[in-house]
Design a protein around this motif. Structure first.
Motif, short mmCIF file in Angstrom:
data_model
loop_
_atom_site.label_atom_id
_atom_site.label_comp_id
_atom_site.label_asym_id
_atom_site.label_seq_id
_atom_site.Cartn_x
_atom_site.Cartn_y
_atom_site.Cartn_z
N PRO A 162 0.72 -1.17 0.00
CA PRO A 162 0.08 0.00 0.04
C PRO A 162 0.98 1.41 0.01
CG PRO A 162 -0.08 -1.10 2.10
CD PRO A 162 0.24 -1.96 1.21
N CYS A 163 1.91 1.40 0.82
CA CYS A 163 2.56 2.44 0.95
C CYS A 163 3.35 2.99 -0.35
CB CYS A 163 3.69 2.62 2.08
SG CYS A 163 3.00 2.42 3.67
N SER A 164 3.90 1.84 -1.20
CA SER A 164 4.53 2.03 -2.48
C SER A 164 3.65 2.50 -3.45
CB SER A 164 5.30 0.84 -2.65
OG SER A 164 5.92 0.83 -4.22
N ASN A 165 2.47 1.68 -3.44
CA ASN A 165 1.70 1.99 -4.52
C ASN A 165 0.85 3.34 -4.41
OD1 ASN A 165 0.11 -1.32 -4.38
ND2 ASN A 165 1.71 -0.61 -5.72
N MET A 166 0.84 4.22 -3.13
CA MET A 166 0.20 5.46 -2.88
C MET A 166 1.40 6.40 -3.46
SD MET A 166 -1.93 4.45 0.49
CE MET A 166 -2.83 6.06 0.65
N LEU A 167 2.72 6.20 -2.91
CA LEU A 167 3.73 7.24 -3.15
C LEU A 167 3.78 7.32 -4.83
CD1 LEU A 167 6.20 6.27 -0.45
CD2 LEU A 167 5.04 8.64 -0.91
N ILE A 168 3.70 5.96 -5.38
CA ILE A 168 3.83 6.27 -6.87
C ILE A 168 2.53 6.97 -7.48
CG2 ILE A 168 4.20 4.82 -8.98
CD1 ILE A 168 5.97 2.95 -7.47
N GLY A 169 1.50 6.44 -6.89
CA GLY A 169 0.00 7.10 -7.37
C GLY A 169 -0.60 6.50 -8.37
N GLY A 170 -0.05 4.91 -8.29
CA GLY A 170 -0.30 4.25 -9.57
C GLY A 170 -1.51 3.02 -9.08
N GLY A 171 -2.37 3.53 -8.09
CA GLY A 171 -3.47 2.65 -7.55
C GLY A 171 -2.86 1.57 -6.64
N SER A 172 -3.91 0.83 -6.15
CA SER A 172 -3.54 -0.23 -5.22
C SER A 172 -4.60 -1.24 -5.49
CB SER A 172 -3.28 0.29 -3.63
OG SER A 172 -3.06 -0.71 -2.86
N ALA A 173 -4.14 -2.51 -5.10
CA ALA A 173 -5.14 -3.59 -5.04
C ALA A 173 -6.12 -3.52 -4.06
CB ALA A 173 -4.46 -5.04 -4.76
N ASP A 174 -7.29 -4.11 -4.15
CA ASP A 174 -8.23 -3.90 -3.23
C ASP A 174 -8.06 -5.25 -2.31
OD1 ASP A 174 -10.68 -4.14 -1.85
OD2 ASP A 174 -11.88 -3.98 -3.40
N ALA A 175 -7.40 -5.26 -1.28
CA ALA A 175 -7.11 -6.50 -0.65
C ALA A 175 -8.31 -7.20 -0.09
CB ALA A 175 -6.14 -6.02 0.62
N MET A 176 -9.28 -6.42 0.61
CA MET A 176 -10.32 -7.10 1.11
C MET A 176 -11.32 -7.89 -0.02
SD MET A 176 -9.62 -7.34 4.18
CE MET A 176 -11.25 -7.61 4.94
N GLY A 177 -11.29 -7.03 -1.31
CA GLY A 177 -12.13 -7.57 -2.56
C GLY A 177 -11.55 -8.78 -3.05
N LEU A 178 -10.07 -8.79 -3.02
CA LEU A 178 -9.51 -10.03 -3.28
C LEU A 178 -9.78 -11.28 -2.52
CD1 LEU A 178 -5.92 -8.62 -4.67
CD2 LEU A 178 -7.65 -9.24 -6.14
N ARG A 179 -9.80 -11.07 -1.21
CA ARG A 179 -9.98 -11.95 -0.11
C ARG A 179 -11.47 -12.58 -0.17
NH1 ARG A 179 -7.00 -11.75 5.11
NH2 ARG A 179 -8.85 -11.51 6.01
N ALA A 180 -12.47 -11.58 -0.59
CA ALA A 180 -13.78 -11.99 -0.82
C ALA A 180 -14.11 -12.98 -1.98
CB ALA A 180 -14.74 -10.70 -0.74
N GLU A 210 3.15 -0.71 6.97
CA GLU A 210 2.39 -1.02 6.02
C GLU A 210 0.82 -1.64 6.37
OE1 GLU A 210 3.05 -0.81 2.89
OE2 GLU A 210 5.02 -0.35 2.92
N ALA A 211 0.91 -2.27 7.41
CA ALA A 211 -0.39 -2.76 8.03
C ALA A 211 -1.31 -1.64 8.34
CB ALA A 211 -0.14 -3.77 9.20
N ARG A 212 -0.96 -0.75 8.95
CA ARG A 212 -1.92 0.54 9.40
C ARG A 212 -2.33 1.06 7.97
NH1 ARG A 212 -2.96 4.72 12.70
NH2 ARG A 212 -3.15 6.88 11.76
N THR A 213 -1.27 1.29 6.98
CA THR A 213 -1.89 1.81 5.75
C THR A 213 -2.86 0.94 5.08
OG1 THR A 213 0.31 3.02 5.70
CG2 THR A 213 -0.85 3.11 3.53
N ALA A 214 -2.61 -0.32 5.06
CA ALA A 214 -3.56 -1.26 4.38
C ALA A 214 -4.82 -0.90 5.05
CB ALA A 214 -3.05 -2.72 4.69
N LEU A 215 -4.97 -0.93 6.58
CA LEU A 215 -6.35 -0.71 7.23
C LEU A 215 -6.83 0.57 6.65
CD1 LEU A 215 -8.33 -1.34 9.50
CD2 LEU A 215 -6.81 0.03 11.02
N LEU A 216 -6.39 1.73 6.50
CA LEU A 216 -6.65 2.96 6.34
C LEU A 216 -7.09 3.07 4.86
CD1 LEU A 216 -4.11 5.50 7.97
CD2 LEU A 216 -6.51 4.66 9.00
N LEU A 217 -6.26 2.37 3.92
CA LEU A 217 -6.55 2.37 2.55
C LEU A 217 -7.94 1.50 2.25
CD1 LEU A 217 -5.92 3.27 -0.27
CD2 LEU A 217 -4.31 1.26 -0.40
N GLY A 218 -7.89 0.60 3.04
CA GLY A 218 -9.23 -0.51 2.84
C GLY A 218 -10.48 0.19 3.30
#
Length: 450
Positions: free
Chosen positions: A289-307, A330-338
């Motif tokens: 999540p942090c790398s994806n957000m810094l580059i600004g190229g989008g990020s995977a939908d982690a919970m959507g993939l899990r679903a 990374e875990a905190r950012t994943a939570l916030l992004l999700g």
């Protein structure tokens, strides 16, 4: 009966669905021996009081490029797109040596330990000189870190329509021969292994079809994991359409990678149908999540993939884009992004912790021994430290407080029963010398273009 190590006075997160308030965890012979509530602790050779803090399994980093901490926050490319910072940094990475890779790996693993990570893979795909992964394994062995090395590769230079200069790509036969050498020299498939090896061509646009298909064949022969970047950037879609006449995911399937052996980094731009097919095939994905957000190229939908049935882990990615190696962050950012993406009810701190532990273990094909603290698991654990000011008022849920408050760092990190971080400080006495060497190599590399 005596045990080797006892962590007591803790809130112990053993595994999803198993938490012990006012609990303890005992370690013997590098394994979790037992867990329980206060009052029935075993006698121990060494006892650590957690003083009410949260204890979790060690976090697992499922995607990284450790050598990139040599070019952290390199100003000319810090605000570029993925392809812009790659082309800007490849010429500097051509200066990698065994010594600089050892130093960067040592620093990366120390930083990961301080952020609560006890197992990490590394995707080493730049090979301007031979035996760079050997240097990484020496660093992990010297520290005592649980390491999943991956033999990355690139064959397509600028002259062949790729991004990197010719100095960092290799011949197909050299890649395949060295892959076999590394596996036969270092891969330990046994219980409690400290070093394992996977095969990891860099990306679909940086290697030939032969490397992809031969890597899959070698993985079958030696019973190995496979890793690559997939569906990370829209430019990858355009490249695959022009060169292969299909999408990146379709090409991934065509070369024999759609199997339970594989885990992929990013997976941001697949179609719904492609997600379903790879999930059904058993492929895992790693969100960075942090790398994806810094580059600004989008990020995977982690919970959507899990679903959809796909196992998802977390990764720091390379320091060139993320500039840190904290799995807590990374875990905190994943939570916030999700939650930002899908609403406040879509993701909890326990979901993020599960992704950072069980999810990472699934990516590495190692769920039986790491990613949880059930008796018999590898003794990889973290006692988390947070200031009293940050935790003031947080009494009801230590797991939610772990990510909602903060920042949190590892007060104690234990790998294979050995304390590697104590009182928030790494115990390695050589760290100062390694940092000085790291600084020397980093400055040398950043002056190569001058």
């Amino acid at each position: 009966m005596s045990v080797d190590l006892l962590v007591r006075d803790a809130y112990v997160y053993v595994d999803r669905g198993w938490e012990i308030a006012d609990g303890w965890i005992a370690v013997k012979d590098k394994r979790v021996h037992s867990v329980g509530k206060a009052g029935d602790e075993p006698v121990a050779a060494k006892t650590i009081s957690a003083r009410g803090r949260l204890v979790t399994p060690g976090l697992i980093n499922a995607h990284h490029h450790m050598y990139q901490n040599l070019t952290r926050s390199y100003a000319p490319v810090t605000n570029g797109s993925l392809f812009e910072w790659l082309t800007g940094l490849y010429p500097m990475w051509a200066g990698l040596t065994e010594e600089s890779v050892y130093a960067s790996t040592y620093v990366a693993m120390t930083e990961l330990l301080m952020g609560g990570c006890t197992t990490s893979m590394d995707h080493m795909y730049v090979h301007p000189r031979p035996r760079l992964i050997d240097a990484q394994i020496r660093a992990s062995t010297d520290i005592g870190f649980r390491f999943y090395a991956t033999r990355g590769s690139m064959t397509r230079s600028v002259e062949d329509g790729g991004l990197p200069p010719a100095s960092v790509v290799q011949r197909e036969d050299d890649i395949l021969e060295d892959s076999v050498r590394l596996v036969e020299s270092y891969h330990d498939a046994g219980p409690g292994a400290m070093t394992r090896v996977a095969l990891a061509p860099c990306s679909l646009f940086s290697v030939t079809e032969r490397i992809m298909s031969e890597s899959a064949r070698l993985a079958d022969k030696y019973d190995l994991r496979l890793h690559t970047h997939l569906a990370e950037d829209p430019e990858e879609d355009r490249y695959c359409a022009e060169v292969y006449g299909c999408t990146p995911t379709e090409y991934f399937e065509r070369v024999g990678w759609a199997s339970k052996r594989s885990w992929v980094a990013h997976f941001i731009y697949p179609t719904d149908a492609e997600i379903g097919r790879l999930a059904h095939a058993g492929v895992c994905a790693t969100q960075c999540p942090c790398s994806n957000m810094l580059i600004g190229g989008g990020s995977a939908d982690a919970m959507g993939l899990r679903a959809r049935g796909m196992r998802v882990g977390l990764g720091c990615d390379g320091s060139a884009s993320t500039d840190h190696a904290s799995m807590w962050l990374e875990a905190r950012t994943a939570l916030l992004l999700g939650r930002y993406r899908n609403g406040p009810h879509s993701m909890s701190a326990r979901d993020a912790l599960d992704i950072a532990t069980r999810g990472g273990a699934a990516c590495l094909g190692w769920e039986d021994e790491i990613g949880h603290l059930r008796p018999g698991a590898c003794a990889d654990l973290v006692v988390w430290s947070m200031s009293d000011v940050a935790l003031a008022g947080a009494h009801s849920d230590p797991v939610e407080a772990w990510l909602r408050c903060g920042p949190a760092v590892a007060g104690t990190t234990v790998v294979s029963g050995k304390v590697l971080v104590e009182d928030c400080r790494p115990v390695m006495t050589e760290l100062g010398d390694v940092l000085r060497e790291h600084a020397r190599h980093s400055r040398r590399m950043q002056c190569l273009e001058a």
